[in-house]
Design a protein around this motif. Structure first.
Motif, short mmCIF file in Angstrom:
data_model
loop_
_atom_site.label_atom_id
_atom_site.label_comp_id
_atom_site.label_asym_id
_atom_site.label_seq_id
_atom_site.Cartn_x
_atom_site.Cartn_y
_atom_site.Cartn_z
N PHE A 204 86.76 -25.42 -48.74
CA PHE A 204 86.80 -24.65 -49.98
C PHE A 204 86.34 -23.21 -49.80
N SER A 205 86.19 -22.77 -48.56
CA SER A 205 85.74 -21.39 -48.35
C SER A 205 86.85 -20.42 -48.74
N GLY A 206 86.43 -19.22 -49.10
CA GLY A 206 87.39 -18.18 -49.47
C GLY A 206 87.83 -18.19 -50.92
N HIS A 207 87.24 -19.06 -51.73
CA HIS A 207 87.60 -19.13 -53.16
C HIS A 207 86.54 -18.52 -54.06
N GLY A 208 85.50 -17.92 -53.48
CA GLY A 208 84.44 -17.34 -54.30
C GLY A 208 83.52 -18.38 -54.91
N LEU A 209 83.52 -19.58 -54.37
CA LEU A 209 82.74 -20.66 -54.96
C LEU A 209 81.23 -20.46 -54.80
N SER A 210 80.81 -19.86 -53.69
CA SER A 210 79.37 -19.63 -53.54
C SER A 210 78.87 -18.67 -54.61
N SER A 211 79.69 -17.69 -54.97
CA SER A 211 79.29 -16.76 -56.05
C SER A 211 79.19 -17.47 -57.39
N ILE A 212 80.13 -18.37 -57.67
CA ILE A 212 80.08 -19.14 -58.92
C ILE A 212 78.81 -19.98 -58.95
N LEU A 213 78.53 -20.68 -57.85
CA LEU A 213 77.35 -21.53 -57.76
C LEU A 213 76.07 -20.72 -57.93
N ILE A 214 75.96 -19.64 -57.18
CA ILE A 214 74.74 -18.84 -57.22
C ILE A 214 74.54 -18.19 -58.58
#
Length: 117
Positions: free
Chosen positions: A56-66
């Motif tokens: 799931f990398s490259g979808h901006g998911l870490s930004s959503i989570l953080i």
């Protein structure tokens, strides 16, 4: 806290706070794909590790989570300390959390070392 986010139209994301596991978990279409882990100490939520499944990398998911985790910290009245490089990078790009962010000190690092062993 569970939050649905439709910022990525291709992905149905949720962020859930799981206090007994000391983390916020990210789900996509009901499947767990990542988390950010923390420990609370002295009025601070200290984030020390974040993971997103490689698929799931490259979808901006870490930004959503953080973003959702930090919003929850603000609502809870705690302060933020970012030992985790991903959370620290997010905070550098988003100064709207500057008022509740503390620098990482040697005491914070020692607390994380001793509390996560």
């Amino acid at each position: 806290m569970t939050h649905s986010d439709n910022t990525s139209p291709a992905l149905d994301t949720t962020v859930t706070h799981v206090p007994d596991r000391h983390r916020y978990e990210l789900g996509v279409s009901g499947q767990p794909v990542g988390f950010t882990a923390y420990r609370d100490n002295d009025g601070r939520r200290i984030f020390f590790h974040t993971e997103i499944d490689d698929a799931f990398s490259g979808h901006g998911l870490s930004s959503i989570l953080i973003r959702h985790a930090l919003d929850d910290v603000r609502r809870s009245g705690l302060r933020i300390a970012a030992v985790c490089p991903l959370v620290a990078a997010y905070l550098k790009k988003h100064d709207d959390f500057e008022d509740i962010t503390d620098p990482v000190t040697s005491e914070i690092l020692e607390f994380i070392r001793s509390s996560t062993q």
